[in-house]
Scaffold this active site. Sequence first.
Site, PDB file in Angstrom:
ATOM      1  N   ALA A  65     -11.617   2.023  -2.130  1.00 19.34           N
ATOM      2  CA  ALA A  65     -12.031   2.671  -3.521  1.00 19.34           C
ATOM      3  C   ALA A  65     -10.837   3.091  -4.179  1.00 19.34           C
ATOM      4  O   ALA A  65      -9.918   3.646  -3.265  1.00 19.34           O
ATOM      5  CB  ALA A  65     -13.054   3.381  -3.438  1.00 19.34           C
ATOM      6  N   GLY A 111     -13.480   0.800   1.407  1.00 13.75           N
ATOM      7  CA  GLY A 111     -14.262   0.096   0.660  1.00 13.75           C
ATOM      8  C   GLY A 111     -13.519  -1.508   0.935  1.00 13.75           C
ATOM      9  O   GLY A 111     -14.321  -2.224   0.796  1.00 13.75           O
ATOM     10  N   GLU A 114     -15.280  -2.510   3.948  1.00 15.21           N
ATOM     11  CA  GLU A 114     -16.655  -2.738   3.482  1.00 15.21           C
ATOM     12  C   GLU A 114     -16.817  -3.944   2.960  1.00 15.21           C
ATOM     13  O   GLU A 114     -17.849  -4.832   3.253  1.00 15.21           O
ATOM     14  CB  GLU A 114     -17.194  -1.409   2.626  1.00 15.21           C
ATOM     15  CG  GLU A 114     -16.982  -0.048   3.457  1.00 15.21           C
ATOM     16  CD  GLU A 114     -17.538   0.844   2.696  1.00 15.21           C
ATOM     17  OE1 GLU A 114     -16.671   1.316   2.002  1.00 15.21           O
ATOM     18  OE2 GLU A 114     -18.650   1.400   2.923  1.00 15.21           O
ATOM     19  N   GLU A 136     -12.610   7.281   5.421  1.00 14.57           N
ATOM     20  CA  GLU A 136     -13.316   8.090   4.478  1.00 14.57           C
ATOM     21  C   GLU A 136     -13.229   9.473   5.053  1.00 14.57           C
ATOM     22  O   GLU A 136     -13.155  10.613   4.128  1.00 14.57           O
ATOM     23  CB  GLU A 136     -14.660   7.314   4.038  1.00 14.57           C
ATOM     24  CG  GLU A 136     -14.573   6.287   3.186  1.00 14.57           C
ATOM     25  CD  GLU A 136     -14.407   5.185   3.947  1.00 14.57           C
ATOM     26  OE1 GLU A 136     -13.946   5.009   4.889  1.00 14.57           O
ATOM     27  OE2 GLU A 136     -14.831   3.920   2.925  1.00 14.57           O
TER      28      GLU A 136
HETATM   29  N1  T1G Z   1      -6.728   4.648  -4.316  1.00 17.74           N
HETATM   30  C1  T1G Z   1      -5.837   4.961  -4.920  1.00 17.74           C
HETATM   31  N2  T1G Z   1      -4.484   4.742  -4.753  1.00 17.74           N
HETATM   32  C2  T1G Z   1      -4.098   4.405  -3.609  1.00 17.74           C
HETATM   33  C3  T1G Z   1      -4.927   3.985  -2.608  1.00 17.74           C
HETATM   34  C4  T1G Z   1      -6.486   4.211  -2.909  1.00 17.74           C
HETATM   35  N3  T1G Z   1      -7.468   4.046  -2.221  1.00 17.74           N
HETATM   36  N4  T1G Z   1      -4.247   3.870  -1.475  1.00 17.74           N
HETATM   37  C5  T1G Z   1      -3.101   3.678  -1.911  1.00 17.74           C
HETATM   38  N5  T1G Z   1      -3.017   4.040  -2.992  1.00 17.74           N
HETATM   39  C6  T1G Z   1      -1.733   4.202  -3.695  1.00 17.74           C
HETATM   40  C7  T1G Z   1      -0.807   5.421  -3.433  1.00 17.74           C
HETATM   41  O1  T1G Z   1      -1.250   6.407  -4.168  1.00 17.74           O
HETATM   42  C8  T1G Z   1       0.605   5.077  -3.726  1.00 17.74           C
HETATM   43  O2  T1G Z   1       0.791   4.967  -5.290  1.00 17.74           O
HETATM   44  C9  T1G Z   1       0.908   3.449  -3.317  1.00 17.74           C
HETATM   45  O3  T1G Z   1      -0.872   3.048  -3.520  1.00 17.74           O
HETATM   46  C10 T1G Z   1       1.384   2.972  -2.119  1.00 17.74           C
HETATM   47  O4  T1G Z   1       0.856   3.880  -1.113  1.00 17.74           O
HETATM   48  C11 T1G Z   1     -16.578   3.406  -1.318  1.00 17.74           C
HETATM   49  C12 T1G Z   1     -15.073   5.761  -1.168  1.00 17.74           C
HETATM   50  C13 T1G Z   1      -2.736   1.770   2.007  1.00 17.74           C
HETATM   51  C14 T1G Z   1      -2.136   2.275   4.267  1.00 17.74           C
HETATM   52  O5  T1G Z   1      -8.068   6.081   2.327  1.00 17.74           O
HETATM   53  O6  T1G Z   1      -3.930   4.758   3.714  1.00 17.74           O
HETATM   54  O7  T1G Z   1     -13.003   3.409   0.123  1.00 17.74           O
HETATM   55  O8  T1G Z   1       2.351   6.873  -5.750  1.00 17.74           O
HETATM   56  O9  T1G Z   1       2.807   4.882  -0.603  1.00 17.74           O
HETATM   57  O10 T1G Z   1       2.694   3.796   3.235  1.00 17.74           O
HETATM   58  O11 T1G Z   1     -16.404   3.684   0.890  1.00 17.74           O
HETATM   59  O12 T1G Z   1      -1.779   4.389   1.055  1.00 17.74           O
HETATM   60  O13 T1G Z   1       2.972   4.268  -5.340  1.00 17.74           O
HETATM   61  O14 T1G Z   1       1.586   5.219  -7.326  1.00 17.74           O
HETATM   62  O15 T1G Z   1       0.717   5.450   1.022  1.00 17.74           O
HETATM   63  O16 T1G Z   1       2.255   1.150   2.572  1.00 17.74           O
HETATM   64  C15 T1G Z   1     -10.433   4.655   1.654  1.00 17.74           C
HETATM   65  C16 T1G Z   1      -5.658   5.160   1.546  1.00 17.74           C
HETATM   66  C17 T1G Z   1     -10.779   5.187   0.123  1.00 17.74           C
HETATM   67  C18 T1G Z   1      -6.686   4.301   2.200  1.00 17.74           C
HETATM   68  C19 T1G Z   1      -0.391   1.985   2.223  1.00 17.74           C
HETATM   69  N6  T1G Z   1      -8.848   4.264   1.817  1.00 17.74           N
HETATM   70  N7  T1G Z   1      -4.420   4.585   1.507  1.00 17.74           N
HETATM   71  O17 T1G Z   1       0.350   2.828   2.893  1.00 17.74           O
HETATM   72  O18 T1G Z   1       1.802   3.180   0.712  1.00 17.74           O
HETATM   73  S1  T1G Z   1     -12.370   5.717   0.081  1.00 17.74           S
HETATM   74  C20 T1G Z   1      -8.129   4.996   2.047  1.00 17.74           C
HETATM   75  C21 T1G Z   1      -3.487   4.518   2.539  1.00 17.74           C
HETATM   76  C22 T1G Z   1     -13.228   4.410   0.018  1.00 17.74           C
HETATM   77  C23 T1G Z   1     -15.510   3.741  -0.176  1.00 17.74           C
HETATM   78  C24 T1G Z   1     -14.633   4.916  -0.299  1.00 17.74           C
HETATM   79  C25 T1G Z   1      -2.105   4.078   2.279  1.00 17.74           C
HETATM   80  C26 T1G Z   1      -1.768   2.566   2.706  1.00 17.74           C
HETATM   81  P1  T1G Z   1       2.103   5.299  -5.857  1.00 17.74           P
HETATM   82  P2  T1G Z   1       1.597   4.393   0.003  1.00 17.74           P
HETATM   83  P3  T1G Z   1       2.018   2.666   2.457  1.00 17.74           P
END
Ligand code: T1G
Length: 708
Positions: A65, A111, A114, A136
């Site tokens: 998400a 997500g 999921e 999450e």
């Molecule tokens: N939402 C918004 N922005 C995100 C994002 C996300 N989920 N994941 C990454 N970004 C942006 C980040 O801020 C950065 O932005 C750019 O992407 C590159 O990231 C319903 C509630 C995917 C392994 O916890 O672990 O799903 O600063 O520098 O080292 O259940 O980002 O460049 O503009 O980190 O290659 C669960 C979080 C969400 C994954 C990539 N997902 N992300 O790593 O690059 S909750 C996460 C990461 C959810 C559902 C729910 C990592 C990455 P900018 P980066 P990277």
Amino acid sequence: MSAFRSDITNGVAVITFDLPGSPVNTISTSVATEFGAVLDEAERNPSVRAMVLISGKRDSFVAGADIEQFGRLTSQAEAEAMSRQAQAMMDRVEGLLKPIVAAIHGACLGGGYELALACDWRVATDHDKTQIGLPEIQLGIIPGAGGTQRLPRLIGVRAALDLILAGKSERASKALRLGMVDELVPPSTLRATAIHAAQRLADRGASERRPGGGIAGALLDRTPIGRRIVYSRARQTVLKKTGGHYPAPLAALEVVQAGLEHGMPSGMREEHRRFGELAVGDVSRKLVQIFFATTALKKDDGVEGAAPADLPPVRRLGVIGAGFMGAAIAGTAALNARVEVRLKDAELERVGRGIKSAIRVLDDRFKRRRLSKPEHARLSQLVSGGTDWSGFRRADLIIEAVFEDLDVKRAVLAEVEQETSGHTVFASNTSTIPIADIAGESSRPEQVIGMHFFSPVEKMPLLEVIPHAGTSDESVVRAVRFGRRMGKTVIVVRDSPGFWVNRILLPYMNEAGVLLAEGVPVDLIDGVITRYGFPVGPVTLLDEVGLDVASKAGAVMHQHFGARLEPAPVLQRMLDDGRQGRKNRRGFYRYENGDKKGVDETVYKALGVQPLDDAAPTMVEQRLIYAMLNEAAMAAGEGVVRSARDGDIGAVFGIGFPPFRGGPLRQIDDLGPARVVEVLHGLEIAHGERFKPAAHLVEMAERGESFY
Ligand code: T1G
């Protein structure tokens, strides 16, 4: 601009998800709507028999998400609605009349996974970048798009809880073993394999999945009594790990349980209800802030303005000093930065031992199956060493990890400058010596910098990079970028005693010493701090760091900052009694066969005190925590850190400041600077000048300012 494009190959609609203007694919309200329309069309189109969902991004499938979107949620109802919508999106995928295959390369998280779970089949690439899971919990929430329901049904409740409750993600090979994905392929054949799988599903339908887990699986995963045992154990583990500070893991457990015991609809209801509650909660807010701070630091090169252009990356690293630190730096550099590393020490024997222990870092990854055999072999070959300067001339960066003594470090630097070429950056790994002093007699001071690693280097996530006043931007950027390639979160801090992390740690450790000298029991001190949310208490930390080391660092700080940081006499008494901590198995705690046991009751005699039986825990906590908060405010006011963000990240990653509290500066904001000043005044009156509120804090209170 559309986030999806679709093309049809041999009856299979390949849907490519490529969110415009974003580095990764994330799921937001608008994406969900658009995806629904794409699915409708594919379902209606008679020439489409099956579908494949693939990403148009280079190294990520779907990162979950959109965290920014849920960071902006203001009410529980709104958060609940968001989860409901995400659930509906996944239900729509699951309910498709035509089969759909997820083709996964890169991050498939939250997500994103999921979504894959709602598909009929999952093909993943066997690639380093592919990581699959439900993180999450690490954001203080629970999976909110059906993950708590579909994952246990797919891989069994034990394996699912193991992943969900820790917010873990797995590499592709482990994901396959667990049944999280169905097939593994190299990236080059991902698309074709997924299309093939989709055609197969369209021709023959899905075959029945055989539940895994053997006898234990049959008894524990698939009987109500067995599951009750699983839930109860999981609950205990969670409570032990979170100390009750993090509500999300317990919520996730209850939601999984609701679904398995009362059916999926009931599980889904609980899922969006609890998601709604947690997403607007304080803990989640803090953890999301930390996520964005960490992400921002990945791009921050630590200098004002743009980084110098065309800076070639470090290709070869030299490490001087093959002791414990040097070897760990070498091993971690080979593992993560994958550069050639040359180790140097005065004696060949020490070099040999250093190389061995550097390679142990790689062995450890190999044993935990995080490194393949050929990778292990290749990376091991990157580490070499000797007693002379061979291999150092071509080094782009040299990290010195010799004895913590100014003259020794200066001598090493002088030699390096003679032996190496002009472009080499010289970094000193010191925790107490000012970098300007080390650079004092240098012929290339602009290339001298500090890199303060934390021990154990291979595990600790933080690195402090310390330019002195004459360090060039170019050297800063090189050190920061290399630290990042070593896998560290890097903060650039000012060249002042203790830098940031040890600076804020020291008054707190000193206060623990004062408390001990007053007779406050060891376990009470550590207990209040772990209950506050730190992973270990200050007395345990003293034993770990070593009393000799702590005492030396304390003396340096005392010299610079005066009476305020006067070390408590307990350290000297401990040393006089032959106690150095864990390293000689004599400290505040007992050590047997390398394991820490209970408090060593004989320690009170060594300290010359009677343990009190009426010490008040709240007062103990307040003295320890406020000592740290005050110092953090003072150092931040002096500009030791470049931003409140850096300060909090340094505290969380460097000393385990409780993440759910956001960090010491965030904590001051939450309490309100005025309130912190008031408490400090009280402590000052009761316990002495060392608690005098930092001038910066007083000013902030007067002006009604905050750190953020
Ligand atoms: N939402 C918004 N922005 C995100 C994002 C996300 N989920 N994941 C990454 N970004 C942006 C980040 O801020 C950065 O932005 C750019 O992407 C590159 O990231 C319903 C509630 C995917 C392994 O916890 O672990 O799903 O600063 O520098 O080292 O259940 O980002 O460049 O503009 O980190 O290659 C669960 C979080 C969400 C994954 C990539 N997902 N992300 O790593 O690059 S909750 C996460 C990461 C959810 C559902 C729910 C990592 C990455 P900018 P980066 P990277």
